[in-house]
Design a protein around this motif. Sequence first.
Motif, short mmCIF file in Angstrom:
data_model
loop_
_atom_site.label_atom_id
_atom_site.label_comp_id
_atom_site.label_asym_id
_atom_site.label_seq_id
_atom_site.Cartn_x
_atom_site.Cartn_y
_atom_site.Cartn_z
N ILE A 363 -2.96 -11.77 36.49
CA ILE A 363 -4.66 -12.38 36.11
C ILE A 363 -4.43 -11.97 34.70
O ILE A 363 -3.61 -11.04 33.63
N GLU A 364 -4.65 -13.29 33.42
CA GLU A 364 -3.97 -12.46 32.44
C GLU A 364 -5.52 -12.68 31.30
O GLU A 364 -6.31 -12.64 32.36
N ASP A 365 -5.78 -12.18 30.58
CA ASP A 365 -6.97 -11.11 29.91
C ASP A 365 -7.11 -9.74 31.11
O ASP A 365 -8.53 -9.68 31.01
N ASP A 366 -6.42 -9.26 31.35
CA ASP A 366 -7.33 -8.50 32.17
C ASP A 366 -6.00 -7.05 31.99
O ASP A 366 -5.06 -7.52 32.97
N ALA A 367 -7.53 -6.03 31.04
CA ALA A 367 -6.28 -4.66 31.36
C ALA A 367 -4.91 -4.57 32.22
O ALA A 367 -3.90 -3.90 32.49
N GLU A 368 -6.35 -4.22 33.24
CA GLU A 368 -5.56 -3.56 34.32
C GLU A 368 -4.29 -3.89 35.28
O GLU A 368 -3.51 -3.66 35.72
N ASN A 369 -4.40 -5.55 35.41
CA ASN A 369 -3.16 -6.48 36.36
C ASN A 369 -2.18 -5.72 34.86
O ASN A 369 -1.04 -6.15 35.30
N GLN A 370 -2.39 -6.06 33.56
CA GLN A 370 -1.23 -6.02 33.00
C GLN A 370 -0.51 -5.01 32.98
O GLN A 370 0.37 -4.64 32.49
N LYS A 371 -1.38 -3.70 33.00
CA LYS A 371 -1.49 -2.43 32.71
C LYS A 371 -0.15 -2.34 34.48
O LYS A 371 1.08 -1.58 34.42
N GLU A 372 -0.88 -2.57 35.78
CA GLU A 372 -0.07 -3.27 36.53
C GLU A 372 1.46 -3.45 36.14
O GLU A 372 2.89 -3.51 36.87
N ARG A 373 1.77 -5.11 35.68
CA ARG A 373 2.92 -5.64 36.18
C ARG A 373 3.61 -5.48 34.25
O ARG A 373 4.41 -6.60 34.29
N ARG A 374 2.97 -4.22 34.39
CA ARG A 374 4.41 -3.18 33.13
C ARG A 374 5.13 -2.42 34.06
O ARG A 374 5.88 -1.45 34.00
N GLY A 375 4.71 -2.23 35.38
CA GLY A 375 4.88 -1.05 36.19
C GLY A 375 6.59 -1.48 36.99
O GLY A 375 7.14 -2.10 36.88
N TYR A 376 7.22 -0.02 36.72
CA TYR A 376 8.51 -0.06 37.28
C TYR A 376 8.82 0.13 38.67
O TYR A 376 8.87 0.99 39.82
N LYS A 377 8.35 -1.06 39.10
CA LYS A 377 8.06 -1.31 40.40
C LYS A 377 8.78 -2.50 41.66
O LYS A 377 8.87 -3.29 40.39
N GLY A 378 9.58 -2.22 42.22
CA GLY A 378 10.81 -2.96 42.72
C GLY A 378 12.11 -2.87 43.32
O GLY A 378 12.03 -1.27 43.83
N THR A 379 13.25 -3.02 43.49
CA THR A 379 14.08 -2.35 43.94
C THR A 379 15.36 -2.62 42.53
O THR A 379 15.33 -3.78 42.46
N PRO A 380 15.93 -1.70 41.85
CA PRO A 380 16.56 -2.15 40.35
C PRO A 380 17.96 -2.16 40.32
O PRO A 380 18.02 -3.50 39.12
N SER A 381 17.97 -2.57 41.75
CA SER A 381 19.18 -3.96 41.53
C SER A 381 18.77 -4.88 41.78
O SER A 381 20.18 -5.84 41.36
N TYR A 382 18.06 -5.50 42.05
CA TYR A 382 17.07 -7.28 41.98
C TYR A 382 16.39 -7.00 40.85
O TYR A 382 15.53 -7.94 40.55
N MET A 383 15.84 -5.99 39.96
CA MET A 383 14.70 -6.59 38.46
C MET A 383 15.18 -7.37 37.70
O MET A 383 16.22 -7.63 36.60
N ALA A 384 14.43 -7.82 36.78
CA ALA A 384 14.77 -8.44 36.07
C ALA A 384 14.64 -7.60 34.57
O ALA A 384 13.85 -6.17 34.64
N PRO A 385 15.26 -7.98 33.35
CA PRO A 385 15.61 -6.97 32.33
C PRO A 385 14.09 -6.38 32.15
O PRO A 385 13.98 -5.65 31.37
#
Length: 475
Positions: A363-385
Amino acid sequence: MDSANYVARLNEYAQKERLLLKYEEVGSVGPDHIKTFSLKAVVNGKAYPEGVGKNKKEAKQNAAKNALQCLLEEPSRGSIEEAPPAHMQLKTNYMCWLNEYGQTNRVVIRAVESITPGQNTLTQGCRFVVGDKEYPVAYGRTKKDAREEAARLVHHEIMGGETLDSGKNAGNSCISWGFVLYNRFTADYDSIERLDKGSFGRVFKAKHKLEDKYYAVKIVHYREKTLQEVKVLSDLNHCNIVRYHSCWLEDGTYQWDTSTGSSSASQSSTDQPSKFLYIQMELCEIKTLRVWIDEKNIQNHKKSLRDFKRREESLNFALQMISGVEHIHSRKLIHRDLKPANIMFSRNGTVKIGDFGLVTSEIEDDAENQKERRGYKGTPSYMAPEQRNRKLYDRKVDIFALGLIFFELLWNIPTLNDKNEVRFFFFSFLYQMINSMLCSNPEERPEASKIKINLEEHIHSLAELKTKQRDSKTI
Protein backbone atom coordinates in the motif's frame (compact mmCIF):
# COMPACT_ATOMS: atom_id res chain seq x y z
CA MET A 1 24.89 -46.07 3.93
CA ASP A 2 21.28 -45.24 4.82
CA SER A 3 19.22 -44.79 1.63
CA ALA A 4 17.38 -41.76 3.05
CA ASN A 5 18.42 -38.39 1.60
CA TYR A 6 19.37 -36.62 4.83
CA VAL A 7 20.92 -33.67 2.97
CA ALA A 8 17.55 -32.92 1.38
CA ARG A 9 15.71 -33.38 4.65
CA LEU A 10 18.11 -31.16 6.59
CA ASN A 11 17.88 -28.47 3.88
CA GLU A 12 14.10 -28.53 4.09
CA TYR A 13 14.15 -28.41 7.91
CA ALA A 14 16.57 -25.46 7.87
CA GLN A 15 14.38 -23.54 5.42
CA LYS A 16 11.19 -24.26 7.35
CA GLU A 17 12.80 -23.06 10.58
CA ARG A 18 14.64 -20.19 8.80
CA LEU A 19 18.03 -21.45 9.94
CA LEU A 20 21.37 -20.74 8.26
CA LEU A 21 22.89 -24.03 7.15
CA LYS A 22 26.36 -24.68 5.76
CA TYR A 23 28.81 -27.57 5.54
CA GLU A 24 32.49 -27.46 6.45
CA GLU A 25 35.16 -29.91 5.40
CA VAL A 26 37.03 -31.29 8.39
CA GLY A 27 39.66 -33.20 6.40
CA SER A 28 40.59 -36.63 5.10
CA VAL A 29 42.78 -39.47 6.30
CA GLY A 30 44.45 -42.52 4.81
CA PRO A 31 46.15 -43.32 1.51
CA ASP A 32 44.41 -42.38 -1.73
CA HIS A 33 42.91 -45.82 -2.40
CA ILE A 34 41.26 -46.11 1.03
CA LYS A 35 40.87 -42.44 1.99
CA THR A 36 38.00 -41.41 4.26
CA PHE A 37 36.52 -37.91 4.33
CA SER A 38 34.97 -35.93 7.18
CA LEU A 39 32.45 -33.06 6.99
CA LYS A 40 30.30 -31.33 9.55
CA ALA A 41 27.03 -29.42 9.30
CA VAL A 42 26.94 -25.97 10.90
CA VAL A 43 23.46 -24.63 11.71
CA ASN A 44 23.18 -21.01 12.87
CA GLY A 45 26.87 -21.08 13.79
CA LYS A 46 26.62 -24.29 15.83
CA ALA A 47 28.67 -27.26 14.61
CA TYR A 48 27.13 -30.72 14.83
CA PRO A 49 28.88 -34.14 14.97
CA GLU A 50 31.07 -34.92 11.99
CA GLY A 51 30.00 -37.25 9.24
CA VAL A 52 32.53 -39.71 7.81
CA GLY A 53 32.42 -41.43 4.43
CA LYS A 54 34.39 -43.04 1.65
CA ASN A 55 33.76 -39.91 -0.43
CA LYS A 56 32.63 -36.35 0.25
CA LYS A 57 29.04 -37.07 -0.82
CA GLU A 58 28.72 -39.92 1.68
CA ALA A 59 30.39 -37.84 4.40
CA LYS A 60 27.94 -34.99 3.73
CA GLN A 61 24.96 -37.34 3.99
CA ASN A 62 26.22 -38.65 7.33
CA ALA A 63 26.91 -35.13 8.61
CA ALA A 64 23.37 -34.09 7.65
CA LYS A 65 21.97 -37.18 9.37
CA ASN A 66 23.88 -36.41 12.58
CA ALA A 67 22.75 -32.78 12.60
CA LEU A 68 19.13 -33.66 11.87
CA GLN A 69 19.03 -36.20 14.67
CA CYS A 70 20.42 -33.65 17.12
CA LEU A 71 18.00 -30.95 15.95
CA LEU A 72 14.97 -33.18 16.16
CA GLU A 73 16.13 -35.10 19.23
CA GLU A 74 15.02 -38.27 17.52
CA PRO A 75 16.46 -41.80 17.81
CA SER A 76 19.10 -42.83 15.30
CA ARG A 77 16.71 -44.63 13.00
CA GLY A 78 15.61 -41.26 11.53
CA SER A 79 12.09 -39.95 11.20
CA ILE A 80 10.25 -43.04 12.43
CA GLU A 81 9.13 -42.24 15.95
CA GLU A 82 8.92 -44.92 18.61
CA ALA A 83 5.45 -45.64 19.90
CA PRO A 84 4.97 -44.22 23.38
CA PRO A 85 4.98 -46.79 26.19
CA ALA A 86 1.63 -48.23 27.23
CA HIS A 87 1.35 -46.16 30.40
CA MET A 88 1.84 -42.95 28.41
CA GLN A 89 -0.87 -44.00 25.95
CA LEU A 90 -3.15 -44.65 28.90
CA LYS A 91 -2.55 -41.18 30.31
CA THR A 92 -3.23 -39.56 26.96
CA ASN A 93 -6.45 -41.58 26.63
CA TYR A 94 -7.79 -40.29 29.96
CA MET A 95 -7.18 -36.69 28.89
CA CYS A 96 -8.79 -37.32 25.52
CA TRP A 97 -11.71 -39.06 27.20
CA LEU A 98 -12.27 -36.00 29.39
CA ASN A 99 -12.20 -33.66 26.38
CA GLU A 100 -14.69 -35.85 24.51
CA TYR A 101 -16.90 -36.16 27.61
CA GLY A 102 -17.14 -32.38 27.90
CA GLN A 103 -17.93 -32.02 24.23
CA THR A 104 -20.54 -34.80 24.15
CA ASN A 105 -22.31 -33.58 27.28
CA ARG A 106 -21.93 -29.89 26.42
CA VAL A 107 -20.26 -29.01 29.71
CA VAL A 108 -17.36 -26.66 30.30
CA ILE A 109 -14.18 -28.28 31.62
CA ARG A 110 -11.78 -26.09 33.56
CA ALA A 111 -8.38 -27.02 34.99
CA VAL A 112 -7.35 -25.48 38.32
CA GLU A 113 -3.60 -25.77 38.82
CA SER A 114 -1.41 -25.32 41.89
CA ILE A 115 2.19 -25.73 42.98
CA THR A 116 3.15 -27.37 46.30
CA PRO A 117 6.73 -26.86 47.61
CA GLY A 118 8.48 -30.13 48.44
CA GLN A 119 11.71 -30.90 50.22
CA ASN A 120 13.86 -30.44 47.11
CA THR A 121 11.39 -29.82 44.31
CA LEU A 122 8.06 -28.23 43.46
CA THR A 123 5.12 -30.62 42.98
CA GLN A 124 2.52 -29.73 40.36
CA GLY A 125 -1.14 -30.08 41.31
CA CYS A 126 -4.29 -30.07 39.20
CA ARG A 127 -8.01 -30.58 39.71
CA PHE A 128 -10.79 -30.37 37.14
CA VAL A 129 -14.08 -28.52 37.40
CA VAL A 130 -16.58 -30.21 35.08
CA GLY A 131 -19.68 -28.07 34.73
CA ASP A 132 -20.42 -27.00 38.32
CA LYS A 133 -18.81 -30.00 40.00
CA GLU A 134 -15.27 -30.02 41.39
CA TYR A 135 -13.22 -33.23 41.30
CA PRO A 136 -10.29 -34.34 43.52
CA VAL A 137 -6.86 -32.81 43.12
CA ALA A 138 -4.01 -34.91 41.67
CA TYR A 139 -0.26 -34.37 41.78
CA GLY A 140 2.64 -35.01 39.42
CA ARG A 141 6.21 -34.04 38.64
CA THR A 142 5.03 -31.92 35.70
CA LYS A 143 1.84 -30.08 34.79
CA LYS A 144 1.14 -32.70 32.15
CA ASP A 145 1.47 -35.58 34.65
CA ALA A 146 -0.79 -33.79 37.13
CA ARG A 147 -3.45 -33.17 34.46
CA GLU A 148 -3.40 -36.76 33.27
CA GLU A 149 -3.79 -38.07 36.81
CA ALA A 150 -6.57 -35.56 37.55
CA ALA A 151 -8.38 -36.66 34.38
CA ARG A 152 -8.10 -40.27 35.56
CA LEU A 153 -9.73 -39.32 38.88
CA VAL A 154 -12.60 -37.64 37.03
CA HIS A 155 -13.06 -40.77 34.90
CA HIS A 156 -13.04 -42.98 38.01
CA GLU A 157 -15.78 -40.93 39.74
CA ILE A 158 -18.01 -40.64 36.67
CA MET A 159 -17.53 -44.13 35.23
CA GLY A 160 -17.03 -46.02 38.50
CA GLY A 161 -14.58 -48.92 38.32
CA GLU A 162 -14.70 -49.18 34.51
CA THR A 163 -11.20 -49.01 33.03
CA LEU A 164 -10.29 -47.12 29.89
CA ASP A 165 -8.93 -49.24 27.03
CA SER A 166 -5.50 -47.83 26.23
CA GLY A 167 -5.87 -48.94 22.61
CA LYS A 168 -9.22 -47.23 22.19
CA ASN A 169 -9.04 -44.22 19.87
CA ALA A 170 -5.41 -45.09 19.05
CA GLY A 171 -6.05 -44.22 15.44
CA ASN A 172 -8.21 -41.23 16.24
CA SER A 173 -7.71 -38.27 18.52
CA CYS A 174 -5.54 -39.82 21.25
CA ILE A 175 -2.19 -39.88 19.53
CA SER A 176 0.75 -38.51 21.50
CA TRP A 177 1.34 -35.29 19.58
CA GLY A 178 2.71 -33.15 22.38
CA PHE A 179 -0.48 -31.17 22.99
CA VAL A 180 -4.09 -31.63 23.97
CA LEU A 181 -6.70 -31.04 21.27
CA TYR A 182 -10.17 -29.80 22.08
CA ASN A 183 -13.63 -29.70 20.59
CA ARG A 184 -14.19 -29.25 16.89
CA PHE A 185 -10.97 -30.73 15.50
CA THR A 186 -11.28 -34.09 17.26
CA ALA A 187 -15.08 -34.08 16.82
CA ASP A 188 -15.16 -33.42 13.07
CA TYR A 189 -11.98 -35.23 12.00
CA ASP A 190 -10.37 -38.61 12.41
CA SER A 191 -7.32 -40.49 10.99
CA ILE A 192 -5.22 -37.57 12.23
CA GLU A 193 -1.49 -37.62 11.47
CA ARG A 194 1.12 -34.93 12.07
CA LEU A 195 2.79 -33.76 8.86
CA ASP A 196 5.02 -30.91 10.00
CA LYS A 197 6.10 -28.98 13.05
CA GLY A 198 8.03 -25.84 13.79
CA SER A 199 8.03 -22.57 15.68
CA PHE A 200 4.87 -21.57 13.74
CA GLY A 201 2.78 -24.44 15.14
CA ARG A 202 1.76 -27.83 13.76
CA VAL A 203 0.26 -29.13 10.51
CA PHE A 204 -1.88 -32.28 10.46
CA LYS A 205 -3.36 -34.53 7.82
CA ALA A 206 -6.94 -35.29 8.89
CA LYS A 207 -10.04 -36.85 7.35
CA HIS A 208 -13.28 -34.92 7.68
CA LYS A 209 -15.79 -37.45 9.00
CA LEU A 210 -18.87 -36.18 7.13
CA GLU A 211 -17.13 -35.46 3.83
CA ASP A 212 -14.88 -38.56 4.02
CA LYS A 213 -12.14 -36.37 2.54
CA TYR A 214 -8.59 -35.57 3.69
CA TYR A 215 -7.40 -32.02 4.43
CA ALA A 216 -4.37 -30.31 5.90
CA VAL A 217 -5.17 -28.56 9.18
CA LYS A 218 -2.67 -25.99 10.43
CA ILE A 219 -2.81 -25.05 14.14
CA VAL A 220 -1.11 -21.87 15.33
CA HIS A 221 -1.21 -19.62 18.38
CA TYR A 222 -3.89 -17.01 17.81
CA ARG A 223 -2.76 -13.43 17.49
CA GLU A 224 -4.17 -10.60 15.40
CA LYS A 225 -1.40 -11.08 12.85
CA THR A 226 -2.14 -14.80 12.44
CA LEU A 227 -5.49 -13.87 10.90
CA GLN A 228 -3.59 -12.18 8.06
CA GLU A 229 -2.72 -15.56 6.52
CA VAL A 230 -6.36 -16.64 6.66
CA LYS A 231 -7.65 -13.40 5.12
CA VAL A 232 -5.10 -13.66 2.32
CA LEU A 233 -5.77 -17.33 1.57
CA SER A 234 -9.53 -16.80 1.55
CA ASP A 235 -9.09 -14.09 -1.10
CA LEU A 236 -6.71 -16.09 -3.31
CA ASN A 237 -8.39 -18.52 -5.69
CA HIS A 238 -5.80 -19.90 -8.09
CA CYS A 239 -4.83 -23.39 -9.24
CA ASN A 240 -1.18 -22.82 -8.24
CA ILE A 241 -1.88 -21.61 -4.70
CA VAL A 242 -2.75 -23.91 -1.80
CA ARG A 243 -6.53 -23.71 -1.52
CA TYR A 244 -8.09 -22.41 1.70
CA HIS A 245 -11.33 -24.02 2.93
CA SER A 246 -12.20 -22.72 6.39
CA CYS A 247 -10.89 -21.67 9.80
CA TRP A 248 -12.02 -21.50 13.40
CA LEU A 249 -10.81 -20.45 16.84
CA GLU A 250 -10.70 -22.67 19.90
CA ASP A 251 -9.54 -22.39 23.47
CA GLY A 252 -7.10 -25.07 24.54
CA THR A 253 -3.99 -26.02 26.40
CA TYR A 254 -0.97 -26.35 24.16
CA GLN A 255 1.92 -28.38 25.53
CA TRP A 256 4.75 -27.54 23.14
CA ASP A 257 6.66 -30.82 23.18
CA THR A 258 10.35 -30.28 22.44
CA SER A 259 10.90 -34.03 22.26
CA THR A 260 8.90 -34.18 19.05
CA GLY A 261 11.28 -32.01 17.16
CA SER A 262 11.10 -28.37 18.08
CA SER A 263 14.48 -26.73 18.35
CA SER A 264 13.23 -23.86 20.52
CA ALA A 265 13.62 -24.47 24.24
CA SER A 266 11.24 -21.63 25.05
CA GLN A 267 8.31 -23.55 23.60
CA SER A 268 8.43 -26.24 26.28
CA SER A 269 7.09 -23.83 28.86
CA THR A 270 4.04 -22.80 26.82
CA ASP A 271 1.55 -24.68 28.95
CA GLN A 272 -1.21 -22.18 29.70
CA PRO A 273 -4.75 -22.02 28.30
CA SER A 274 -4.95 -19.78 25.25
CA LYS A 275 -6.63 -19.41 21.87
CA PHE A 276 -5.56 -21.35 18.80
CA LEU A 277 -6.37 -20.74 15.17
CA TYR A 278 -7.20 -23.80 13.06
CA ILE A 279 -6.80 -23.38 9.28
CA GLN A 280 -8.30 -26.05 7.03
CA MET A 281 -6.50 -26.21 3.68
CA GLU A 282 -6.02 -28.35 0.62
CA LEU A 283 -3.86 -31.39 1.36
CA CYS A 284 -0.65 -31.51 -0.66
CA GLU A 285 2.02 -34.17 -1.03
CA ILE A 286 4.68 -34.28 1.70
CA LYS A 287 7.42 -33.98 -0.95
CA THR A 288 8.25 -30.32 -1.63
CA LEU A 289 10.19 -28.67 -4.43
CA ARG A 290 13.21 -28.59 -2.08
CA VAL A 291 13.22 -32.39 -1.99
CA TRP A 292 12.69 -32.63 -5.77
CA ILE A 293 15.69 -30.38 -6.45
CA ASP A 294 17.94 -32.21 -4.00
CA GLU A 295 17.01 -35.58 -5.46
CA LYS A 296 17.91 -34.32 -8.94
CA ASN A 297 21.18 -32.87 -7.64
CA ILE A 298 22.36 -36.25 -6.37
CA GLN A 299 23.03 -37.05 -10.03
CA ASN A 300 26.46 -36.32 -11.47
CA HIS A 301 26.44 -32.53 -11.81
CA LYS A 302 28.12 -32.62 -15.25
CA LYS A 303 25.23 -34.76 -16.46
CA SER A 304 22.81 -32.42 -14.72
CA LEU A 305 24.09 -29.48 -16.78
CA ARG A 306 22.91 -31.26 -19.94
CA ASP A 307 19.80 -32.87 -18.45
CA PHE A 308 17.13 -31.71 -20.90
CA LYS A 309 14.40 -33.79 -19.26
CA ARG A 310 15.07 -31.95 -16.01
CA ARG A 311 14.97 -28.64 -17.88
CA GLU A 312 11.63 -29.55 -19.47
CA GLU A 313 10.07 -30.43 -16.10
CA SER A 314 11.62 -27.36 -14.48
CA LEU A 315 10.19 -25.02 -17.10
CA ASN A 316 6.74 -26.45 -16.43
CA PHE A 317 7.20 -25.90 -12.67
CA ALA A 318 8.54 -22.39 -13.26
CA LEU A 319 5.52 -21.43 -15.39
CA GLN A 320 3.13 -22.65 -12.69
CA MET A 321 5.03 -20.77 -9.97
CA ILE A 322 5.08 -17.48 -11.87
CA SER A 323 1.35 -17.90 -12.61
CA GLY A 324 0.67 -18.19 -8.88
CA VAL A 325 2.91 -15.22 -8.06
CA GLU A 326 1.24 -13.13 -10.77
CA HIS A 327 -2.10 -13.80 -9.05
CA ILE A 328 -0.65 -12.86 -5.64
CA HIS A 329 0.76 -9.60 -7.01
CA SER A 330 -2.53 -8.79 -8.77
CA ARG A 331 -4.08 -8.64 -5.28
CA LYS A 332 -1.43 -6.09 -4.19
CA LEU A 333 0.23 -8.68 -1.95
CA ILE A 334 3.86 -9.71 -1.37
CA HIS A 335 4.58 -13.31 -0.30
CA ARG A 336 8.04 -12.49 1.17
CA ASP A 337 9.02 -16.11 1.83
CA LEU A 338 9.19 -17.84 -1.54
CA LYS A 339 11.63 -20.77 -1.41
CA PRO A 340 11.62 -24.41 -2.56
CA ALA A 341 10.48 -25.66 0.87
CA ASN A 342 7.29 -23.56 0.52
CA ILE A 343 6.49 -24.85 -2.96
CA MET A 344 4.39 -28.01 -2.79
CA PHE A 345 2.64 -30.40 -5.15
CA SER A 346 -1.01 -31.43 -5.21
CA ARG A 347 -1.96 -35.08 -5.39
CA ASN A 348 -1.99 -34.85 -9.20
CA GLY A 349 1.40 -33.09 -9.42
CA THR A 350 0.25 -29.49 -9.80
CA VAL A 351 2.60 -26.90 -8.27
CA LYS A 352 1.13 -25.16 -5.21
CA ILE A 353 2.56 -22.08 -3.46
CA GLY A 354 2.04 -22.32 0.30
CA ASP A 355 2.96 -20.81 3.68
CA PHE A 356 1.55 -17.27 3.60
CA GLY A 357 2.59 -16.58 7.18
CA LEU A 358 4.77 -13.59 6.19
CA VAL A 359 2.52 -12.15 3.50
CA THR A 360 1.98 -8.39 3.53
CA SER A 361 0.07 -5.85 1.47
CA GLU A 362 1.67 -3.30 -0.81
CA ILE A 363 0.00 0.00 0.00
CA GLU A 364 1.50 3.31 -1.07
CA ASP A 365 1.19 6.39 1.16
CA ASP A 366 0.62 4.24 4.25
CA ALA A 367 3.19 4.79 7.00
CA GLU A 368 2.39 1.56 8.87
CA ASN A 369 2.58 -0.53 5.72
CA GLN A 370 5.86 1.11 4.67
CA LYS A 371 7.29 0.28 8.08
CA GLU A 372 6.22 -3.33 7.60
CA ARG A 373 7.85 -3.37 4.15
CA ARG A 374 11.20 -2.47 5.70
CA GLY A 375 11.12 -5.46 8.04
CA TYR A 376 13.80 -8.15 7.93
CA LYS A 377 11.35 -10.97 7.28
CA GLY A 378 11.84 -14.05 5.17
CA THR A 379 14.54 -16.66 4.66
CA PRO A 380 17.98 -14.97 4.45
CA SER A 381 19.31 -17.11 1.60
CA TYR A 382 16.33 -16.10 -0.61
CA MET A 383 16.11 -12.43 0.35
CA ALA A 384 16.57 -9.66 -2.19
CA PRO A 385 19.31 -7.07 -1.42
CA GLU A 386 16.78 -4.41 -0.40
CA GLN A 387 15.10 -6.93 1.92
CA ARG A 388 18.37 -7.82 3.63
CA ASN A 389 19.32 -4.16 3.93
CA ARG A 390 15.92 -3.24 5.42
CA LYS A 391 15.16 -0.69 2.72
CA LEU A 392 11.60 -0.07 1.58
CA TYR A 393 10.74 -2.95 -0.74
CA ASP A 394 7.81 -4.05 -2.88
CA ARG A 395 6.59 -7.11 -4.80
CA LYS A 396 9.91 -7.31 -6.68
CA VAL A 397 11.45 -9.16 -3.69
CA ASP A 398 9.31 -12.13 -4.78
CA ILE A 399 10.77 -11.89 -8.29
CA PHE A 400 14.32 -12.03 -6.88
CA ALA A 401 13.48 -15.13 -4.80
CA LEU A 402 11.90 -16.78 -7.86
CA GLY A 403 15.05 -16.08 -9.87
CA LEU A 404 17.09 -18.02 -7.33
CA ILE A 405 14.53 -20.85 -7.31
CA PHE A 406 14.51 -21.02 -11.13
CA PHE A 407 18.31 -21.24 -11.16
CA GLU A 408 18.23 -24.11 -8.64
CA LEU A 409 15.50 -25.81 -10.63
CA LEU A 410 17.32 -25.79 -13.93
CA TRP A 411 20.93 -26.47 -12.98
CA ASN A 412 22.97 -28.19 -10.33
CA ILE A 413 25.80 -25.69 -9.81
CA PRO A 414 28.16 -26.69 -6.99
CA THR A 415 31.18 -24.61 -8.10
CA LEU A 416 31.91 -21.26 -9.72
CA ASN A 417 33.64 -22.96 -12.67
CA ASP A 418 30.42 -24.77 -13.49
CA LYS A 419 28.58 -21.45 -13.68
CA ASN A 420 30.82 -20.53 -16.60
CA GLU A 421 29.81 -23.81 -18.23
CA VAL A 422 26.17 -22.82 -17.82
CA ARG A 423 26.94 -19.59 -19.66
CA PHE A 424 28.45 -21.60 -22.49
CA PHE A 425 25.57 -24.06 -22.84
CA PHE A 426 22.59 -21.88 -22.04
CA PHE A 427 23.60 -18.28 -22.61
CA SER A 428 20.20 -17.72 -24.11
CA PHE A 429 16.71 -16.76 -23.13
CA LEU A 430 16.70 -18.67 -19.81
CA TYR A 431 20.00 -17.31 -18.54
CA GLN A 432 19.08 -13.76 -19.55
CA MET A 433 15.64 -14.05 -17.96
CA ILE A 434 17.04 -15.28 -14.62
CA ASN A 435 19.77 -12.65 -14.76
CA SER A 436 17.11 -9.94 -15.09
CA MET A 437 15.15 -11.40 -12.16
CA LEU A 438 18.30 -11.20 -9.99
CA CYS A 439 19.09 -7.55 -10.76
CA SER A 440 20.25 -5.71 -7.65
CA ASN A 441 18.02 -2.79 -8.68
CA PRO A 442 14.41 -3.92 -8.11
CA GLU A 443 13.09 -1.50 -10.72
CA GLU A 444 15.01 -3.41 -13.39
CA ARG A 445 13.44 -6.76 -12.46
CA PRO A 446 10.56 -7.74 -14.75
CA GLU A 447 6.96 -8.04 -13.55
CA ALA A 448 5.52 -11.51 -13.00
CA SER A 449 3.13 -11.03 -15.93
CA LYS A 450 6.05 -10.33 -18.30
CA ILE A 451 8.01 -13.39 -17.10
CA LYS A 452 4.92 -15.55 -17.56
CA ILE A 453 4.44 -14.43 -21.17
CA ASN A 454 8.12 -14.99 -21.98
CA LEU A 455 8.11 -18.45 -20.40
CA GLU A 456 4.98 -19.47 -22.32
CA GLU A 457 6.58 -18.34 -25.58
CA HIS A 458 9.82 -20.17 -24.78
CA ILE A 459 8.03 -23.42 -23.88
CA HIS A 460 5.98 -23.17 -27.09
CA SER A 461 9.17 -22.64 -29.15
CA LEU A 462 10.83 -25.65 -27.53
CA ALA A 463 7.77 -27.80 -28.25
CA GLU A 464 7.83 -26.75 -31.92
CA LEU A 465 11.56 -27.47 -32.14
CA LYS A 466 11.05 -30.90 -30.58
CA THR A 467 8.28 -31.68 -33.08
CA LYS A 468 10.48 -30.64 -36.05
CA GLN A 469 13.35 -32.80 -34.79
CA ARG A 470 11.05 -35.79 -34.38
CA ASP A 471 9.54 -35.28 -37.84
CA SER A 472 12.99 -34.99 -39.44
CA LYS A 473 14.00 -38.36 -37.99
CA THR A 474 10.92 -40.08 -39.46
CA ILE A 475 11.53 -38.82 -42.99
